[in-house]
Structures are given as structure tokens and as C-alpha cells.
Write a protein that holds these residues in place. Structure first.
Motif, mmCIF file in Angstrom:
data_model
loop_
_atom_site.group_PDB
_atom_site.id
_atom_site.type_symbol
_atom_site.label_atom_id
_atom_site.label_comp_id
_atom_site.label_asym_id
_atom_site.label_seq_id
_atom_site.Cartn_x
_atom_site.Cartn_y
_atom_site.Cartn_z
ATOM 1 N N ALA A 138 2.243 -1.497 -3.570
ATOM 2 C CA ALA A 138 2.348 -2.001 -2.196
ATOM 3 C C ALA A 138 3.735 -1.738 -1.623
ATOM 4 O O ALA A 138 3.868 -1.340 -0.459
ATOM 5 C CB ALA A 138 2.044 -3.505 -2.165
ATOM 6 N N GLN A 139 4.753 -1.932 -2.426
ATOM 7 C CA GLN A 139 6.128 -1.745 -1.947
ATOM 8 C C GLN A 139 6.410 -0.287 -1.599
ATOM 9 O O GLN A 139 6.992 0.008 -0.542
ATOM 10 C CB GLN A 139 7.114 -2.246 -3.006
ATOM 11 C CG GLN A 139 8.572 -2.200 -2.598
ATOM 12 C CD GLN A 139 9.227 -0.885 -2.963
ATOM 13 O OE1 GLN A 139 8.885 -0.270 -3.973
ATOM 14 N NE2 GLN A 139 10.160 -0.460 -2.148
ATOM 15 N N LEU A 140 5.984 0.624 -2.464
ATOM 16 C CA LEU A 140 6.212 2.046 -2.188
ATOM 17 C C LEU A 140 5.446 2.497 -0.945
ATOM 18 O O LEU A 140 5.973 3.254 -0.120
ATOM 19 C CB LEU A 140 5.785 2.881 -3.399
ATOM 20 C CG LEU A 140 6.670 2.781 -4.650
ATOM 21 C CD1 LEU A 140 6.017 3.499 -5.818
ATOM 22 C CD2 LEU A 140 8.057 3.338 -4.388
ATOM 23 N N THR A 141 4.212 2.027 -0.831
ATOM 24 C CA THR A 141 3.387 2.420 0.314
ATOM 25 C C THR A 141 3.955 1.891 1.624
ATOM 26 O O THR A 141 4.118 2.638 2.606
ATOM 27 C CB THR A 141 1.951 1.912 0.134
ATOM 28 O OG1 THR A 141 1.422 2.424 -1.097
ATOM 29 C CG2 THR A 141 1.066 2.373 1.293
ATOM 30 N N THR A 142 4.269 0.596 1.657
ATOM 31 C CA THR A 142 4.782 -0.003 2.891
ATOM 32 C C THR A 142 6.179 0.508 3.237
ATOM 33 O O THR A 142 6.533 0.578 4.416
ATOM 34 C CB THR A 142 4.814 -1.539 2.782
ATOM 35 O OG1 THR A 142 5.547 -1.927 1.606
ATOM 36 C CG2 THR A 142 3.405 -2.096 2.703
ATOM 37 N N PHE B 48 7.147 -7.964 2.641
ATOM 38 C CA PHE B 48 5.699 -7.909 2.855
ATOM 39 C C PHE B 48 4.951 -7.836 1.526
ATOM 40 O O PHE B 48 3.960 -8.558 1.307
ATOM 41 C CB PHE B 48 5.346 -6.701 3.727
ATOM 42 C CG PHE B 48 3.875 -6.475 3.883
ATOM 43 C CD1 PHE B 48 3.129 -7.231 4.778
ATOM 44 C CD2 PHE B 48 3.215 -5.500 3.130
ATOM 45 C CE1 PHE B 48 1.757 -7.025 4.912
ATOM 46 C CE2 PHE B 48 1.854 -5.289 3.268
ATOM 47 C CZ PHE B 48 1.128 -6.060 4.171
ATOM 48 N N SER B 49 5.429 -6.976 0.623
ATOM 49 C CA SER B 49 4.774 -6.817 -0.673
ATOM 50 C C SER B 49 4.866 -8.098 -1.498
ATOM 51 O O SER B 49 3.924 -8.453 -2.215
ATOM 52 C CB SER B 49 5.408 -5.655 -1.440
ATOM 53 O OG SER B 49 5.314 -4.454 -0.702
ATOM 54 N N ALA B 50 5.995 -8.784 -1.389
ATOM 55 C CA ALA B 50 6.157 -10.050 -2.110
ATOM 56 C C ALA B 50 5.153 -11.076 -1.612
ATOM 57 O O ALA B 50 4.582 -11.843 -2.399
ATOM 58 C CB ALA B 50 7.582 -10.566 -1.937
ATOM 59 N N ALA B 51 4.917 -11.105 -0.296
ATOM 60 C CA ALA B 51 3.988 -12.077 0.277
ATOM 61 C C ALA B 51 2.563 -11.843 -0.204
ATOM 62 O O ALA B 51 1.877 -12.786 -0.625
ATOM 63 C CB ALA B 51 4.043 -12.018 1.806
ATOM 64 N N ILE B 52 2.096 -10.595 -0.169
ATOM 65 C CA ILE B 52 0.699 -10.338 -0.503
ATOM 66 C C ILE B 52 0.431 -10.412 -2.010
ATOM 67 O O ILE B 52 -0.732 -10.536 -2.422
ATOM 68 C CB ILE B 52 0.234 -8.966 0.048
ATOM 69 C CG1 ILE B 52 1.001 -7.816 -0.612
ATOM 70 C CG2 ILE B 52 0.369 -8.925 1.552
ATOM 71 C CD1 ILE B 52 0.503 -6.446 -0.206
#
Length: 367
Positions: free
Chosen positions: A247-251, A290-294
Motif C-alpha cells: 500500500a505504501q509503495l503504491t500510494t 494513509f497506508s498506516a490507517a488502512i
């Protein structure tokens, strides 16, 4: 990786690469489910590491091996496979070449972890349902052990990431570099997790109030579970860290692309608009938050499994999630989301500033 064919067509290469990713994830899930009722192994705690990795990606870009057509050309050179060094030799060579960057990153990592450690402690207390998670007493308990695990972890993940990336490029020369880098980053995280896990288990049990200090935690875990106790919740951690990394790399790429388009629109006459290191750090903070939240539900499960000394949650991701949902409902999976998200952006900013200062000081010393 050494058994994979190198002559497949591009589409076949992509299918094999995606199959490798899916197979690894399915294996992790199956192993995690089978840990129920047993003393599990343990997982890394990577909250700033993912966000920090996003900011350092731009900083370390100059020393990353080439991908795409350049990687394909290199992989097709005669004798390339024969000249490939073994894992340890490649690891130490990579670390030595990047020693000044890694030293600066280690200093910056230590400063960011120390500065934001109280937020991490509050998050853990909330997730294990402490009566007063915001009390000031003991906010820094376990910080020394965390540093002992997190700083070397950064070196291990970087060194192994470079090796995995080079190996994947040589085996899948036609695959887009973005996929190669993502898979290499995930494999690097898994490799570093073996070192990080024991310190993470002890740190979280100290933060939860199970033990008064890291020393007592080390003794207590040994008496209760032996060596295996230091890796309690390892698979639960991987179940959090792999989705977080993806998620982190994508976002990060999406955020960076949106920012570059906006920057280009603001300066229509300019060509070749690029993103600066500071701007990359900001994009990293946004994507990391954002990645931490999801992935907070997975983080809650990981924390509970690591601190479950009675076996009440079953020792696996599935059993732990089921018990949390049954007792607390779906909102229970999102406990600690605020401190988890709040942790990321300041960590990236602290890391970036500390890294730049440390790099400048180290360059002066080397001269």
C-alpha cells in the motif's frame, strides 16, 4: 530464484513473478492459521520504517541498480550468471559501498524512533486496553531495546533489498522495474524481520506493562516459552507488514504522480519538472499515513498476538481477529488508529532533517 528460467516471454515472466508474490502471501496465511494453540514466532514492528523507507527511496535512488531495458541488457551479457556472487558477499559489498548513506540513515532512524517513541507506547497501550494509556509514567520504557532492533534492521533490509532486486532483474529482465522494486522491498522486509522480531516482542510487552524492563522481559520470555517466545507473532507481523509495504509503495507513486502533474500545470512553460528530496519526503509522509490507517486492523492483531502471554487469542491472525470482532465488533480492529497515523508524518520529517545533517557531518569527517 536461482531455479527460475530466464528465457520465458515477457508475459510469462510477469505471470511467474505475480505467482511468486501470491504464493508467498498464501503460504504466510496458511502458516499463520496453523499457529493456533502453539507458541508462535514473532513479527517486526515497522511503523516508521515504511514511511521512512518512502522518504529514503529518493535519497538512495542514485545507488540503485538499473532495471528495465538496462537490466535486461546486463542480464543477457555472457557470463553474467557465472559472475553472480553469493548472498553474504553481495550483502557486505552493498553495505560497504553505501556505508556513508547507511551511517547517516542509522543516526536519523535512531533520532526519529527516540523522538516519537511515546506515541508508539500510547498506541500499544490503547491496543492492549490499558486502563490509562495516556499516563506519562513509562512512556520511554523499552526504547533502548527498540533502537537495538530497529537500527540494524534498517541495514539488513537495505542490503538484502539490493541483492533481491539485482537477482530479480537478472531473472525477469523484461518485467517493469516498479514490480521488481516492490517485490524486492517486501523480501527485504521479510529478511530483516528475523533480526527485529525479538526486540519487538520484548518492547511491546514492556509497553503493555507485562514486564517492567527489557531485561525482565528477556528473562521472563525465556522462562515461559524458551527461544520460540522471542518470535511470538512473527507471522502476524508479516501479515501486517507485507500489505503495508504494498500500500505504501503504491500510494507513494500515485501521490508523487499527482504532485508532479500539479507542479507541471503551475509551470506550463517548464519541461522536465522533477520532484525534490523534500517534496519526496512530503509525499512519503502522506502515503505512509494513509497506508498506516488502512492497515490498522492488522497492526492491532499483531500487537495483541505479540502481547498475548496467556494464549487467550489463539496465537494466529484468524483466531485473534475472530475474538476481537466477537468481543468488540469491527471498531475494535481500529483501536490505536490515531496514534498510528500521527506517528508517521513527524517521523518522516525528523528522519529527513536528521539524515541531511548527519550526511553533511559525515562527509566533512571523511574529507
Amino acid at each position: 530464484l536461482t531455479t527460475l528460467p530466464r528465457t520465458a516471454a515477457p508475459s510469462s515472466n510477469m505471470n511467474r513473478l505475480l505467482g511468486l508474490c501470491l504464493g508467498a502471501l498464501l503460504a504466510a496465511c496458511c502458516l499463520s492459521s496453523r499457529q493456533a494453540g502453539a507458541t508462535a514466532t514473532c513479527a517486526p514492528y515497522k511503523r516508521p520504517s515504511a514511511a521512512i523507507a518512502s522518504s529514503t527511496a529518493a535519497i538512495a535512488a542514485s545507488m540503485l541498480p538499473r532495471g528495465g531495458a538496462a537490466g535486461a541488457k546486463l542480464a543477457r551479457q555472457p557470463g553474467a550468471a557465472a559472475a553472480r556472487p553469493n548472498f553474504l558477499a553481495s550483502f557486505f559489498r552493498t553495505v560497504y559501498k553505501a556505508r556513508s548513506h547507511l551511517a547517516a540513515a542509522a543516526i536519523a532512524r535512531a533520532i526519529s524512533i527516540f523522538g516519537m517513541f511515546p506515541v508508539d507506547t500510547i498506541k500499544t497501550r490503547i491496543q492492549v486496553k490499558n486502563a490509562n494509556p495516556f499516563r506519562l509514567e513509562g512512556l520511554y520504557k523499552g526504547v533502548a531495546g527498540s533502537l537495538a532492533g530497529q537500527v540494524p534492521y534498517g541495514v539488513l533490509t537495505f542490503g538484502s533489498y539490493e541483492i533481491y532486486k539485482s537477482a530479480l532483474i537478472s531473472r525477469f529482465p523484461e518485467v517493469r522495474p516498479a514490480f521488481i522494486y516492490a517485490l524486492a522491498a517486501i523480501l527485504g522486509d521479510v529478511t530483516g524481520s528475523g533480526w527485529l522480531c525479538p526486540s519487538e516482542v520484548m518492547k511491546q510487552q514492556v509497553q503493555a506493562g507485562i514486564y517492567p524492563s527489557m531485561t525482565e522481559a528477556a528473562r521472563g520470555i525465556w522462562r515461559k516459552s524458551g527461544v520460540a517466545g522471542y518470535w511470538q507473532g512473527f507471522l502476524a507481523g508479516l501479515s501486517r507488514d507485507v500489505p503495508f509495504r504494498v500500500a505504501q509503495l503504491t500510494t507513494f507513486e500515485v501521490t508523487k504522480s499527482i504532485y508532479l502533474r500539479a507542479k507541471q500545470s503551475a509551470s506550463p512553460g517548464e519541461t522536465g519538472v522533477k520532484i525534490s528530496a523534500v517534496e519526496a519526503a512530503i509525499c512519503g509522509a502522506i502515503s505512509g499515513s494513509f497506508s498506516a490507517a488502512i492497515t490498522t486492523p492488522l497492526d492491532r492483531i499483531k500487537t495483541v498476538v505479540m502481547t498475548d502471554t496467556t494464549g487467550a487469542y489463539g496465537g494466529s491472525v484468524v483466531s485473534c481477529a475472530s475474538k476481537i470482532i466477537k468481543e468488540e465488533g469491527l471498531p475494535g480492529l481500529f483501536k490505536g488508529i490515531v496514534p498510528r497515523v500521527v506517528y508517521i508524518a513527524p517521523s518522516v520529517c525528523i528522519f529527513f532533517v536528521a539524515y541531511e545533517v548527519a550526511k553533511q557531518r559525515l562527509s566533512v569527517v571523511e574529507k
